[in-house]
Design a protein around this motif. Structure first.
Motif, PDB file in Angstrom:
ATOM      1  N   GLU A  17       0.885  -0.911  -0.172  1.00  0.00           N
ATOM      2  CA  GLU A  17      -0.166  -0.134  -0.030  1.00  0.00           C
ATOM      3  C   GLU A  17       0.874   1.216   0.161  1.00  0.00           C
ATOM      4  N   GLN A  18       0.696   2.123  -0.982  1.00  0.00           N
ATOM      5  CA  GLN A  18       1.231   3.418  -0.943  1.00  0.00           C
ATOM      6  C   GLN A  18       0.609   4.396  -0.014  1.00  0.00           C
ATOM      7  N   LEU A  19       1.600   5.080   0.866  1.00  0.00           N
ATOM      8  CA  LEU A  19       1.233   6.061   1.694  1.00  0.00           C
ATOM      9  C   LEU A  19       1.834   7.420   1.817  1.00  0.00           C
ATOM     10  N   THR A  20       1.338   8.348   1.846  1.00  0.00           N
ATOM     11  CA  THR A  20       2.051   9.743   1.838  1.00  0.00           C
ATOM     12  C   THR A  20       1.773  10.324   3.511  1.00  0.00           C
ATOM     13  N   LEU A  21       3.220  10.476   3.772  1.00  0.00           N
ATOM     14  CA  LEU A  21       3.243  10.681   5.295  1.00  0.00           C
ATOM     15  C   LEU A  21       4.031  12.139   5.399  1.00  0.00           C
ATOM     16  N   THR A  22       3.684  12.732   6.561  1.00  0.00           N
ATOM     17  CA  THR A  22       4.109  14.083   7.107  1.00  0.00           C
ATOM     18  C   THR A  22       4.787  13.823   8.341  1.00  0.00           C
ATOM     19  N   THR A  23       5.786  14.301   8.460  1.00  0.00           N
ATOM     20  CA  THR A  23       6.419  14.610   9.881  1.00  0.00           C
ATOM     21  C   THR A  23       5.361  15.209  11.091  1.00  0.00           C
ATOM     22  N   GLY A  24       5.353  14.300  12.109  1.00  0.00           N
ATOM     23  CA  GLY A  24       4.199  14.767  13.064  1.00  0.00           C
ATOM     24  C   GLY A  24       3.013  14.061  13.059  1.00  0.00           C
ATOM     25  N   GLN A  25       2.656  13.616  11.793  1.00  0.00           N
ATOM     26  CA  GLN A  25       1.161  13.102  11.696  1.00  0.00           C
ATOM     27  C   GLN A  25       0.885  11.902  12.399  1.00  0.00           C
ATOM     28  N   GLN A  26      -0.174  11.435  12.812  1.00  0.00           N
ATOM     29  CA  GLN A  26      -0.545  10.345  13.524  1.00  0.00           C
ATOM     30  C   GLN A  26      -0.225   9.149  12.412  1.00  0.00           C
ATOM     31  N   ALA A  27      -0.141   7.986  12.886  1.00  0.00           N
ATOM     32  CA  ALA A  27      -0.030   6.656  12.402  1.00  0.00           C
ATOM     33  C   ALA A  27      -1.062   6.647  11.386  1.00  0.00           C
ATOM     34  N   THR A  28      -0.705   6.016  10.134  1.00  0.00           N
ATOM     35  CA  THR A  28      -1.394   5.641   9.056  1.00  0.00           C
ATOM     36  C   THR A  28      -1.304   4.175   9.155  1.00  0.00           C
ATOM     37  N   GLU A  29      -2.671   3.657   8.649  1.00  0.00           N
ATOM     38  CA  GLU A  29      -2.841   2.131   8.707  1.00  0.00           C
ATOM     39  C   GLU A  29      -2.068   1.386   7.338  1.00  0.00           C
ATOM     40  N   ALA A  30      -1.498   0.553   7.132  1.00  0.00           N
ATOM     41  CA  ALA A  30      -1.253  -0.297   5.955  1.00  0.00           C
ATOM     42  C   ALA A  30      -1.081  -1.788   6.329  1.00  0.00           C
ATOM     43  N   GLY A  31      -2.057  -2.394   5.768  1.00  0.00           N
ATOM     44  CA  GLY A  31      -1.923  -4.014   5.719  1.00  0.00           C
ATOM     45  C   GLY A  31      -1.612  -4.516   7.200  1.00  0.00           C
ATOM     46  N   GLY A  32      -2.238  -3.749   7.979  1.00  0.00           N
ATOM     47  CA  GLY A  32      -2.330  -4.406   9.391  1.00  0.00           C
ATOM     48  C   GLY A  32      -1.329  -3.912  10.227  1.00  0.00           C
ATOM     49  N   PHE A  33      -0.457  -2.883   9.698  1.00  0.00           N
ATOM     50  CA  PHE A  33       0.567  -2.123  10.334  1.00  0.00           C
ATOM     51  C   PHE A  33       0.332  -0.803  10.596  1.00  0.00           C
ATOM     52  N   ALA A  34       0.933   0.008  11.322  1.00  0.00           N
ATOM     53  CA  ALA A  34       0.887   1.239  11.842  1.00  0.00           C
ATOM     54  C   ALA A  34       2.082   2.014  11.281  1.00  0.00           C
ATOM     55  N   VAL A  35       2.063   3.111  10.490  1.00  0.00           N
ATOM     56  CA  VAL A  35       3.318   3.560   9.689  1.00  0.00           C
ATOM     57  C   VAL A  35       3.353   5.072  10.447  1.00  0.00           C
ATOM     58  N   THR A  36       4.452   5.475  10.749  1.00  0.00           N
ATOM     59  CA  THR A  36       4.554   6.941  11.154  1.00  0.00           C
ATOM     60  C   THR A  36       6.018   7.367  10.278  1.00  0.00           C
ATOM     61  N   LEU A  37       6.005   8.612  10.005  1.00  0.00           N
ATOM     62  CA  LEU A  37       7.305   9.264   9.802  1.00  0.00           C
ATOM     63  C   LEU A  37       7.989  10.143  10.912  1.00  0.00           C
ATOM     64  N   ASP A  38       9.107   9.565  11.249  1.00  0.00           N
ATOM     65  CA  ASP A  38       9.777  10.002  12.372  1.00  0.00           C
ATOM     66  C   ASP A  38      10.855  11.352  11.926  1.00  0.00           C
ATOM     67  N   SER A  39      11.367  11.313  10.719  1.00  0.00           N
ATOM     68  CA  SER A  39      12.216  12.292  10.348  1.00  0.00           C
ATOM     69  C   SER A  39      12.579  12.096   8.966  1.00  0.00           C
ATOM     70  N   VAL A  40      12.926  13.224   8.237  1.00  0.00           N
ATOM     71  CA  VAL A  40      13.230  13.717   6.801  1.00  0.00           C
ATOM     72  C   VAL A  40      14.603  14.603   6.894  1.00  0.00           C
ATOM     73  N   THR A  41      15.735  14.056   6.400  1.00  0.00           N
ATOM     74  CA  THR A  41      16.713  14.899   6.082  1.00  0.00           C
ATOM     75  C   THR A  41      17.043  15.027   4.779  1.00  0.00           C
ATOM     76  N   ASP A  42      18.211  15.676   4.147  1.00  0.00           N
ATOM     77  CA  ASP A  42      18.469  15.620   2.727  1.00  0.00           C
ATOM     78  C   ASP A  42      19.064  14.172   2.456  1.00  0.00           C
ATOM     79  N   GLN A  43      19.564  13.657   3.378  1.00  0.00           N
ATOM     80  CA  GLN A  43      20.205  12.467   3.145  1.00  0.00           C
ATOM     81  C   GLN A  43      19.258  11.182   3.657  1.00  0.00           C
ATOM     82  N   GLN A  44      18.620  11.238   4.414  1.00  0.00           N
ATOM     83  CA  GLN A  44      17.651  10.171   4.898  1.00  0.00           C
ATOM     84  C   GLN A  44      16.188  10.356   5.373  1.00  0.00           C
TER      85      GLN A  44
END
Length: 119
Positions: free
Chosen positions: A81-108
């Protein structure tokens, strides 16, 4: 009558040791990655994707891929499942999993994938 402390028969001791080793190997074998690093526990993994490469990881029995990143918004694919996440957003469900974005940098890009409590 003399009471002796109970001892575990060698066969049972060896079986318990083997079972523990097998479980440990199964947990470790459950993670693989390309262009990413993983830090996994029994019910959750943190995946750090390298930006600018074809990055993916197999964690908790599913594949997680970095699709793209722009600013503080990231697109990942988890469990098909394709998800679009933003830093600080609550977890998004995908295939029985909760997915959150912890951080974004130029490298990682760092996400957290955990099993939903209801599954």
């Amino acid at each position: 009558m003399t009471k002796r402390p109970a001892t575990i028969p060698p066969v049972r001791r060896a079986a318990g040791l083997f079972a523990g080793l097998a479980l440990g190997l199964a947990v470790l074998a459950g993670c693989s990655s390309q262009g990413a690093s993983t830090d996994c526990g029994l019910d959750a993994c943190t995946v750090t994707f390298e930006r600018g490469v074809d990055a993916s990881a197999t964690i908790l029995g599913v594949e997680a891929k970095l699709v793209g990143a722009e600013g503080d918004q990231v697109t990942v694919e988890v469990a098909g499942e394709q998800l679009t996440l933003t830093t600080g957003q609550q977890a998004t469900e995908a295939g029985g999993f909760a997915v959150t974005l912890d951080s974004v940098t130029d490298q990682q890009v760092k996400i957290r994938v955990s099993r939903n409590a209801g599954n």
